[in-house]
Design an enzyme around this catalytic site. Structure first.
Site, PDB file in Angstrom:
ATOM      1  N   ALA A  78       5.507   2.623  -0.032  1.00  0.00           N
ATOM      2  CA  ALA A  78       5.374   1.033   0.078  1.00  0.00           C
ATOM      3  C   ALA A  78       4.255   0.745  -0.180  1.00  0.00           C
ATOM      4  O   ALA A  78       3.359   0.846   0.313  1.00  0.00           O
ATOM      5  CB  ALA A  78       5.978   0.623   1.496  1.00  0.00           C
ATOM      6  N   GLU A 140      -8.113   2.303  -5.400  1.00  0.00           N
ATOM      7  CA  GLU A 140      -9.657   2.570  -4.429  1.00  0.00           C
ATOM      8  C   GLU A 140      -9.834   2.911  -2.955  1.00  0.00           C
ATOM      9  O   GLU A 140     -10.661   3.593  -3.033  1.00  0.00           O
ATOM     10  CB  GLU A 140     -10.216   1.874  -5.262  1.00  0.00           C
ATOM     11  CG  GLU A 140     -11.314   0.604  -4.847  1.00  0.00           C
ATOM     12  CD  GLU A 140     -12.043  -0.123  -5.442  1.00  0.00           C
ATOM     13  OE1 GLU A 140     -12.651  -0.780  -5.453  1.00  0.00           O
ATOM     14  OE2 GLU A 140     -12.699   0.067  -6.548  1.00  0.00           O
TER      15      GLU A 140
END
Lengths: 188, 188
Positions: A78, A140
């Site tokens: 998701a 990241e």
């Protein structure tokens, strides 16, 4: 079904409180059906997508740390909608980014609000079993591991609390119902 | 299932942003598994209860205006936990306040997080079909209407978007599965 106009609340004013990377918060003053005023604390969210993805009759789950819960949890893949992004394209994108699997064909199941009492977050839930191998591409600040589990394992994880969020529990119920329907169709 | 310690994020600091009637908001700075820092916007919520309540094979739903969605929605009876309140007692209390029905026997189904990406809200979901008539007792800023619907009506409301939140859609799937199991048990 009767008209619900007599339940309607009317926004009198909106006070912005916070604007963040993911959510913003505002306090709305509303006029109630009886004319009195009340305040509503409202979290604004860009909306999200989630995917019930099956590979060889196993459900793809991602394990990740959830700061709100203070622990790791197994969830279906998701992620948030990008600005202006089509939900179906977002579902394909998030699936590949989080699991590495690409899918050409994906089907909409439900779009639902997660917390209508205080947030406008809507999740668009999709289903696919047409997966081809690709490459993961995590954000990241995103650290996850991918699992592929049987229905029995998923049900056991719900009992153990390793699966503990609404969209994933709903997905397991939907999967179970599909399998039961397929079995019934084979018997006919 | 492997250890997930390598996914763990550690809280470095917490900055309170807002404290309201229902929710509060804080920004946590966390250290990621690779040592980098990131921020997480976290909504704190007292937790809630919801009830899948059946009367004469019909599901109790409450219709209410949801400011976050800007419209009315049909949901299973639900509400916030009072401070220190036992979830099972809260479920009985909310059921009576919102629908007028009292129940002596109520069974826990699931406890789930609604939005693990940004909120700690947990909903404790219960099931009952042991209802006796009582009196409603709404909060002063709460205006709702009660409906009793068949499974087919509930499924139609999901299609139409009149039922559009995670806990209620999940409850309808659970109800459907129970009815299918009861039918299968009768055939044996």
């Amino acid at each position: 079904m009767k008209s619900t106009d007599k339940l309607k609340e009317t926004t009198v004013s909106t006070k912005p409180v916070f604007t963040g990377k993911v959510i913003s918060l505002q306090i709305d003053t509303v006029q109630l059906p009886d004319g009195a005023l009340a305040t509503r604390e409202i979290v604004k969210h860009p909306g999200a997508v989630a995917v019930l993805a099956l590979r060889n009759d196993r459900l793809l789950l991602v394990d990740q740390y959830r700061q709100a819960m203070g622990r790791c949890e197994l969830e279906i893949p998701a992620g948030k909608l990008e600005k202006g992004e089509d939900p179906m394209e977002a579902a394909k994108r998030e699936l590949q980014e989080e699991t590495g699997y690409r899918c050409d064909k994906i089907t909409h199941l439900h779009s639902f609000y997660t917390s209508p009492g205080f947030a406008d977050e809507i999740i668009h839930l999709y289903w696919t079993d047409q997966l081809t191998a690709g490459e993961m591409a995590l954000d990241e600040d995103e650290f996850i591991e991918v699992y592929e589990v049987t229905l029995e394992e998923a049900q056991q994880y719900i009992i153990e609390g390793r699966i503990a969020d609404a969209k994933t529990i709903m997905a397991v119920y939907i999967w179970q119902q599909r399998l039961a329907k397929e079995a019934a169709d084979r018997e006919v």
